[in-house]
Design an enzyme around this catalytic site. Structure first.
Site, PDB file in Angstrom:
ATOM      1  N   HIS A   9      29.856-128.726 -19.997  1.00 49.78           N
ATOM      2  CA  HIS A   9      29.352-127.444 -19.476  1.00 49.78           C
ATOM      3  C   HIS A   9      30.392-126.627 -18.719  1.00 49.78           C
ATOM      4  CE1 HIS A   9      29.119-129.695 -15.736  1.00 49.78           C
ATOM      5  NE2 HIS A   9      29.017-128.555 -15.106  1.00 49.78           N
TER       6      HIS A   9
HETATM    7  C1  UD1 Z   1      26.865-124.922 -11.782  1.00 48.95           C
HETATM    8  C2  UD1 Z   1      28.014-125.263 -10.854  1.00 48.95           C
HETATM    9  C3  UD1 Z   1      28.783-126.446 -11.418  1.00 48.95           C
HETATM   10  C4  UD1 Z   1      27.874-127.608 -11.726  1.00 48.95           C
HETATM   11  C5  UD1 Z   1      26.784-127.123 -12.654  1.00 48.95           C
HETATM   12  C6  UD1 Z   1      25.812-128.211 -13.017  1.00 48.95           C
HETATM   13  C7  UD1 Z   1      28.999-123.370  -9.615  1.00 48.95           C
HETATM   14  C8  UD1 Z   1      30.204-122.533  -9.496  1.00 48.95           C
HETATM   15  N1  UD1 Z   1      28.946-124.172 -10.693  1.00 48.95           N
HETATM   16  O1  UD1 Z   1      27.454-124.458 -13.004  1.00 48.95           O
HETATM   17  O2  UD1 Z   1      29.731-126.865 -10.472  1.00 48.95           O
HETATM   18  O3  UD1 Z   1      28.616-128.636 -12.338  1.00 48.95           O
HETATM   19  O4  UD1 Z   1      26.082-126.066 -11.997  1.00 48.95           O
HETATM   20  O5  UD1 Z   1      24.895-127.740 -13.928  1.00 48.95           O
HETATM   21  O6  UD1 Z   1      28.155-123.327  -8.762  1.00 48.95           O
HETATM   22  N2  UD1 Z   1      21.218-121.376 -16.534  1.00 48.95           N
HETATM   23  C9  UD1 Z   1      19.943-121.481 -17.005  1.00 48.95           C
HETATM   24  N3  UD1 Z   1      19.021-122.100 -16.241  1.00 48.95           N
HETATM   25  C10 UD1 Z   1      19.324-122.629 -15.028  1.00 48.95           C
HETATM   26  C11 UD1 Z   1      20.624-122.493 -14.546  1.00 48.95           C
HETATM   27  C12 UD1 Z   1      21.568-121.882 -15.304  1.00 48.95           C
HETATM   28  O7  UD1 Z   1      19.628-121.056 -18.109  1.00 48.95           O
HETATM   29  O8  UD1 Z   1      18.427-123.193 -14.387  1.00 48.95           O
HETATM   30  C13 UD1 Z   1      22.237-120.737 -17.372  1.00 48.95           C
HETATM   31  C14 UD1 Z   1      22.362-119.262 -17.137  1.00 48.95           C
HETATM   32  O9  UD1 Z   1      22.606-118.657 -18.375  1.00 48.95           O
HETATM   33  C15 UD1 Z   1      23.596-119.140 -16.282  1.00 48.95           C
HETATM   34  C16 UD1 Z   1      24.429-120.319 -16.758  1.00 48.95           C
HETATM   35  O10 UD1 Z   1      23.484-121.321 -17.120  1.00 48.95           O
HETATM   36  O11 UD1 Z   1      24.241-117.939 -16.429  1.00 48.95           O
HETATM   37  C17 UD1 Z   1      25.350-120.851 -15.710  1.00 48.95           C
HETATM   38  O12 UD1 Z   1      24.623-121.195 -14.527  1.00 48.95           O
HETATM   39  P1  UD1 Z   1      25.362-121.196 -13.104  1.00 48.95           P
HETATM   40  O13 UD1 Z   1      24.458-121.687 -12.058  1.00 48.95           O
HETATM   41  O14 UD1 Z   1      26.037-119.917 -12.900  1.00 48.95           O
HETATM   42  O15 UD1 Z   1      26.539-122.246 -13.285  1.00 48.95           O
HETATM   43  P2  UD1 Z   1      26.595-123.638 -14.061  1.00 48.95           P
HETATM   44  O16 UD1 Z   1      27.448-123.450 -15.253  1.00 48.95           O
HETATM   45  O17 UD1 Z   1      25.266-124.274 -14.252  1.00 48.95           O
END
Ligand code: UD1
Length: 376
Positions: A210
């Site tokens: 991821h």
């Molecule tokens: C975040 C953390 C990362 C951790 C990861 C675990 C930061 C900078 N990064 O990254 O360190 O390893 O979580 O998962 O804080 N999304 C959904 N549903 C959700 C959450 C996210 O669909 O419940 C999708 C959205 O499209 C979003 C993307 O995932 O834009 C990224 O989510 P985000 O929370 O920005 O960062 P992660 O890549 O999950």
């Protein structure tokens, strides 16, 4: 005290801390604030339920956005909570945007900041988490580390060693507590098993992916999936897919690479399902930080698809091999692991299931310290 969670890896860290605070005599009063950084049931509520956290009292519902907007939103919504609650301290875990956002709010209000999992460094500032780690540690008044060498990283950055306590790894506390409840892969793969995933005598590998550095650029993701499909030709690769990765695979039109035989894609796995998959896998391929630690604790070989790790102890003492993104290198390490069974490793110091009890003991003494009380 306010204890912050936001994203999936925070939940397994906060669960044993809350339990240790409740069990401490006298109990340490604490309340969970969920920023809502992760919000999907598969990334959020199923973890809270499995780990006995329930529904946090306060949810800021920030959701997804760019880093700047997400962090700003966390700060904007956390500030009135700090004003209303007047906490003795704000405890943050890990390295996600919720960690730095809430630490910054607390520090500016002169509320002491406690950082659990301090001092880890990848020395790679292109990783958003590295920036969060460095800045959170600068703001923290009390820092708990998972491995001894983290102290050197902190001292190099000018942090007073008197603030740092080596207590072990709270994620491993959660692993110890839940291993007996791990869900058998047969159950997690009940649909996939029809296509023969568990029928092969070679077993299976588990994969998680991821990190933006692996999934956001098609020129990186496509060859990685090709390499993984090649591994899948030797044994099935079970792949619970993070929403970010699912989104990129669809955007780049790579769905056909998850063919259900060589690479078996699943929705994000729950905590107990993932434990079961990791425990039974021949090896785990990952770019996660927590999984590098969990596989070391389980004694299962881990192949890390990154160029560096902020958790060097998992490679020095544990079962982890950091391989990067190069196909030849990945395939040669996989062959080696299949041939030899991989690194045997040993359990790092203080990864014994009692880190959160140590944290509760130190915190209790620290909160009574007049110098800390004078801050608030
Ligand atoms: C975040 C953390 C990362 C951790 C990861 C675990 C930061 C900078 N990064 O990254 O360190 O390893 O979580 O998962 O804080 N999304 C959904 N549903 C959700 C959450 C996210 O669909 O419940 C999708 C959205 O499209 C979003 C993307 O995932 O834009 C990224 O989510 P985000 O929370 O920005 O960062 P992660 O890549 O999950």
């Amino acid at each position: 005290m306010l204890c912050v969670v936001g994203a999936r890896p925070n939940f397994m860290k906060i669960a044993p801390i809350m339990a240790a605070f409740a069990a401490h005599r006298p109990a340490i009063p604490a309340c969970i604030v969920h920023t809502g950084q992760h919000y999907d049931a598969a990334m959020n509520q199923q973890y809270l339920d499995a780990l006995g956290i329930g529904s946090p009292e306060i949810n800021l519902e920030v959701g997804s956005a760019t880093h700047a907007v997400q962090t700003a939103e966390i700060m904007r919504k956390f500030e009135p909570v700090v004003d209303a609650e007047n906490p003795s301290a704000v405890l943050v875990v890990g390295d996600v945007n919720s960690t730095i956002g809430c630490a910054l709010v607390a520090a500016k209000k002169a509320v002491p900041v406690v950082h659990v999992e301090a001092g880890l460094r990848s020395f790679d500032r292109t990783m958003p988490e590295e920036i969060n780690r460095v800045l959170t540690d600068q703001l923290a008044d009390l820092l708990f580390t998972t491995e001894r060498d983290a102290l050197q990283n902190l001292v190099r950055e000018g942090i007073d060693p008197a603030k740092v306590h080596f207590v072990g790894n709270v994620m491993i506390d959660t692993l110890h507590r839940n291993l007996g409840r791990a869900v058998a892969p047969e159950v997690t793969l009940k649909h996939a098993s029809a296509s023969g995933v568990l029928g092969t005598s070679h077993g299976f590998a588990a994969l998680t992916l991821h990190r933006p550095s692996n999934v956001d650029d098609r020129r990186v993701l496509e060859p990685l999936l090709k390499t993984i499909a090649e591994i899948g030709g030797r044994l099935p690769v079970v792949f619970p897919v993070h929403p970010r990765t699912r989104d990129r695979i669809e955007k780049f039109g790579l769905e056909h690479m998850l063919d259900g035989k060589r690479i078996v894609a699943l929705p994000p796995a729950g905590y107990l399902e993932m434990l079961g998959l990791m425990r039974s896998a021949r090896f785990v391929l990952t770019d996660s930080g927590g999984i590098q630690e969990e596989t070391t604790a389980l004694g299962v070989p881990c192949i890390t698809l990154r160029h560096n790790t902020e958790r060097p102890i998992t490679a020095e003492e544990g079962t982890n091999t950091v391989v990067g993104q190069d196909a030849d290198r990945i395939l040669s390490v996989v062959s080696e692991v299949l041939k030899t069974g991989g690194k045997k490793g040993r359990i790092p110091d203080l990864w014994d299931g009692r880190a959160s009890v140590r944290i509760a003991d130190v915190l209790h003494r620290w909160l009574k310290d007049p110098a800390v009380r004078a801050l608030t």
